[in-house]
Design an enzyme around this catalytic site. Structure first.
Site, PDB file in Angstrom:
ATOM      1  N   LYS A  48       4.570 -10.971   1.100  1.00 41.26           N
ATOM      2  CA  LYS A  48       3.284 -11.032   0.385  1.00 41.26           C
ATOM      3  C   LYS A  48       3.291 -10.081  -0.810  1.00 41.26           C
ATOM      4  O   LYS A  48       4.132  -9.175  -0.891  1.00 41.26           O
ATOM      5  CB  LYS A  48       2.156 -10.659   1.345  1.00 41.26           C
ATOM      6  CG  LYS A  48       2.240  -9.218   1.863  1.00 41.26           C
ATOM      7  CD  LYS A  48       1.190  -8.929   2.934  1.00 41.26           C
ATOM      8  CE  LYS A  48       1.324  -7.498   3.441  1.00 41.26           C
ATOM      9  NZ  LYS A  48       0.416  -7.237   4.582  1.00 41.26           N
ATOM     10  N   ARG A 146     -10.514  -5.851  11.766  1.00 39.12           N
ATOM     11  CA  ARG A 146     -10.380  -6.516  10.471  1.00 39.12           C
ATOM     12  C   ARG A 146     -10.443  -8.008  10.757  1.00 39.12           C
ATOM     13  O   ARG A 146     -11.462  -8.476  11.247  1.00 39.12           O
ATOM     14  CB  ARG A 146      -9.071  -6.058   9.805  1.00 39.12           C
ATOM     15  CG  ARG A 146      -9.199  -5.726   8.354  1.00 39.12           C
ATOM     16  CD  ARG A 146      -7.938  -5.085   7.791  1.00 39.12           C
ATOM     17  NE  ARG A 146      -6.715  -5.842   8.026  1.00 39.12           N
ATOM     18  CZ  ARG A 146      -5.512  -5.493   7.581  1.00 39.12           C
ATOM     19  NH1 ARG A 146      -5.372  -4.382   6.864  1.00 39.12           N
ATOM     20  NH2 ARG A 146      -4.463  -6.223   7.836  1.00 39.12           N
ATOM     21  N   TYR A 280      -3.321  13.158 -23.933  1.00 41.17           N
ATOM     22  CA  TYR A 280      -4.784  13.081 -23.976  1.00 41.17           C
ATOM     23  C   TYR A 280      -5.416  14.247 -23.225  1.00 41.17           C
ATOM     24  O   TYR A 280      -5.031  14.550 -22.102  1.00 41.17           O
ATOM     25  CB  TYR A 280      -5.281  11.782 -23.353  1.00 41.17           C
ATOM     26  CG  TYR A 280      -4.957  10.533 -24.159  1.00 41.17           C
ATOM     27  CD1 TYR A 280      -5.225  10.471 -25.516  1.00 41.17           C
ATOM     28  CD2 TYR A 280      -4.402   9.427 -23.538  1.00 41.17           C
ATOM     29  CE1 TYR A 280      -4.949   9.311 -26.238  1.00 41.17           C
ATOM     30  CE2 TYR A 280      -4.120   8.267 -24.246  1.00 41.17           C
ATOM     31  CZ  TYR A 280      -4.398   8.218 -25.602  1.00 41.17           C
ATOM     32  OH  TYR A 280      -4.132   7.074 -26.307  1.00 41.17           O
ATOM     33  N   MET A 328      -1.687   4.898 -20.768  1.00 43.63           N
ATOM     34  CA  MET A 328      -1.501   3.501 -20.372  1.00 43.63           C
ATOM     35  C   MET A 328      -0.035   3.080 -20.441  1.00 43.63           C
ATOM     36  O   MET A 328       0.453   2.331 -19.593  1.00 43.63           O
ATOM     37  CB  MET A 328      -2.333   2.579 -21.279  1.00 43.63           C
ATOM     38  CG  MET A 328      -2.340   1.130 -20.808  1.00 43.63           C
ATOM     39  SD  MET A 328      -3.282   0.045 -21.880  1.00 43.63           S
ATOM     40  CE  MET A 328      -4.939   0.635 -21.618  1.00 43.63           C
TER      41      MET A 328
HETATM   42  C1  LIG Z   1       1.365  -6.703   5.609  1.00 43.14           C
HETATM   43  C2  LIG Z   1       1.382  -7.168   7.013  1.00 43.14           C
HETATM   44  C3  LIG Z   1       2.499  -6.916   7.835  1.00 43.14           C
HETATM   45  C4  LIG Z   1       3.659  -6.042   7.412  1.00 43.14           C
HETATM   46  O1  LIG Z   1       3.293  -4.691   7.589  1.00 43.14           O
HETATM   47  P1  LIG Z   1       4.338  -3.526   7.251  1.00 43.14           P
HETATM   48  O2  LIG Z   1       3.658  -2.292   7.712  1.00 43.14           O
HETATM   49  O3  LIG Z   1       4.547  -3.560   5.785  1.00 43.14           O
HETATM   50  O4  LIG Z   1       5.561  -3.840   8.017  1.00 43.14           O
HETATM   51  C5  LIG Z   1       2.510  -7.473   9.094  1.00 43.14           C
HETATM   52  N1  LIG Z   1       1.477  -8.226   9.528  1.00 43.14           N
HETATM   53  C6  LIG Z   1       0.382  -8.453   8.777  1.00 43.14           C
HETATM   54  C7  LIG Z   1      -0.730  -9.266   9.319  1.00 43.14           C
HETATM   55  C8  LIG Z   1       0.292  -7.923   7.502  1.00 43.14           C
HETATM   56  O5  LIG Z   1      -0.797  -8.151   6.758  1.00 43.14           O
END
Ligand SMILES: *Cc1c(COP(=O)(O)O)cnc(C)c1O
Length: 390
Positions: A48, A146, A280, A328
């Protein structure tokens, strides 16, 4: 072979203002190492957020090369992009909102997730319309607070899924959950969540479900908690060779190698007298005659503005600290009496074996976690993938 996601340089040069080098050999090594940590459980490489900033498609390919049977995505767009790039293995996606798009996902053979009846109902409707069976993972909230189904609602979700299985619209491929505090080994919530998960699995079994995979472990649980491995571990940050937290340990404690090196070419080097303000707000003033080097990377490239005055960078063989504010597009470092010239390399972070800072060093000084440092590297930083071919 190497590849870069950047357009060909108009000048035909290969030098970059700033670039993130992605070592896919290190990524493959991490997948092998994590598979050993996982024991008999399968491995899902979580890709992701553009593979935590490392470039999703090349990283996904490398993870498959190293034997990852599963890929994990958060959003449907990410999962569909993996299919569009030709990925054909098991692929799960978990962050859904009403409207899906379920049809596209089911047609692309993406494993979907349901945390509530509304999602299951939309999945069933889409599967019916397509005349196909959707592979679904039912998520129980074991305590994270969550996503996931409340334990009180779990029997209803499970029963509805069983009805859909008998109808042929759904196959419950997984039952799963996610930890709140796996990065704090020994935290009492870990055992509590495992207890709730076992109970949820028992409820699902009594309802007649027999999922292919039961899964709850993220990277920290994969590395520290064998009793949480079940059939599949979902590793993200560790695939990229980074530690989930200082409490868990350093990457090398687990045989992991950081995959990303962030470097820049100095844009300017000049002598200035004592008392010269830098950047800055003039939050840094030179204390004597000195040399200032300009690193052409700023907060638009993902260098946190909170690193002003504290961020580490290797220039001319030594760790330097950012002088004054991160802007930036650039920041300055004070080289003291040392020499350098425009074009010389500045390494913001890397594996650490050339004496450069690491992602964990950056996370510590800016008060965040390794995840945030790498996922925020900006879109205008080219990812240069090395060791693409096995
Ligand atoms: C991001 C995520 C993971 C991976 O977690 P890490 O700590 O990066 O290994 C696993 N399961 C879900 C549902 C996630 O959102």
């Amino acid at each position: 072979m190497n590849a870069t996601s950047e357009l060909p340089s108009p000048t035909g040069t290969t030098s970059h203002r700033v670039s993130a080098e992605i070592d896919l050999e290190a990524l493959r090594g991490n997948v092998h190492t994590l598979s050993e940590h996982a024991g008999g459980a399968g491995l899902m490489a979580v890709v992701k957020a553009d593979a935590y900033g490392h470039g999703m498609i090349p990283c996904a390919r490398a993870a498959r090369q190293a034997g990852a049977a599963w890929l994990g995505a958060a959003t449907p767009d990410e999962a569909l992009a993996l299919r569009a790039a030709g990925d054909r293995g098991r692929l799960m996606c978990w962050l859904w909102t009403p409207g899906g798009p379920w049809r596209e996902a089911i047609e692309a053979d993406i494993d979907v997730s349901a945390s509530a009846l509304w999602a299951l109902e939309e999945i069933v409707a889409a599967a019916r319309a397509l005349g196909r069976t959707a592979r679904v993972h039912l998520k129980i909230d074991t305590g994270l607070g969550r996503n996931g189904c409340r334990p009180a609602d779990w029997p209803d979700l499970v029963a509805a899924a069983r009805v859909a299985e008998k109808e042929g619209t759904v196959e419950v491929a997984g039952v799963w959950s996610h930890f709140a505090c796996a990065d704090e080994p020994g935290h009492p919530s870990i055992a509590a969540q495992l207890g709730v998960f076992h109970e949820a699995l028992a409820v699902a079994a009594r309802a007649g479900l027999d999922p292919e995979v039961r899964h709850i472990a993220n990277s920290p649980a994969t590395l520290t908690l064998p009793e949480a491995h079940f059939d599949l571990v979902r590793t993200g940050i560790s695939v990229y060779g980074l530690s989930p937290s200082p409490e868990v340990g350093l990457p090398r404690d687990f045989g992991l190698r950081p995959v990303m090196t962030l470097r820049a070419a100095l844009a300017n080097v000049k002598r200035v007298p004592a008392g010269h303000g830098v950047g800055y707000g003039h939050h840094y003033t030179t204390s004597g005659d000195t040399t200032l080097a300009l690193v052409p990377a700023g907060y638009a490239d993902g260098v946190p503005r909170h690193a002003s005055g504290v961020g580490p960078v290797l220039v001319a063989g030594k760790w330097r600290t950012i002088a004054g504010r991160v802007a930036m597009d650039q920041f300055a470092v004070d080289l003291g009496g040392d020499a350098a010239e425009a074009g010389d390399e500045a390494i913001l972070f890397g594996p650490g074996d050339r004496g450069e800072p690491t992602v964990e060093d950056w996370a510590r000084v800016v008060g965040t976690i390794s995840y945030e440092i790498v996922t925020r590297i900006g879109a205008r930083v080219p990812r240069v993938h090395r060791n693409v071919d096995v």
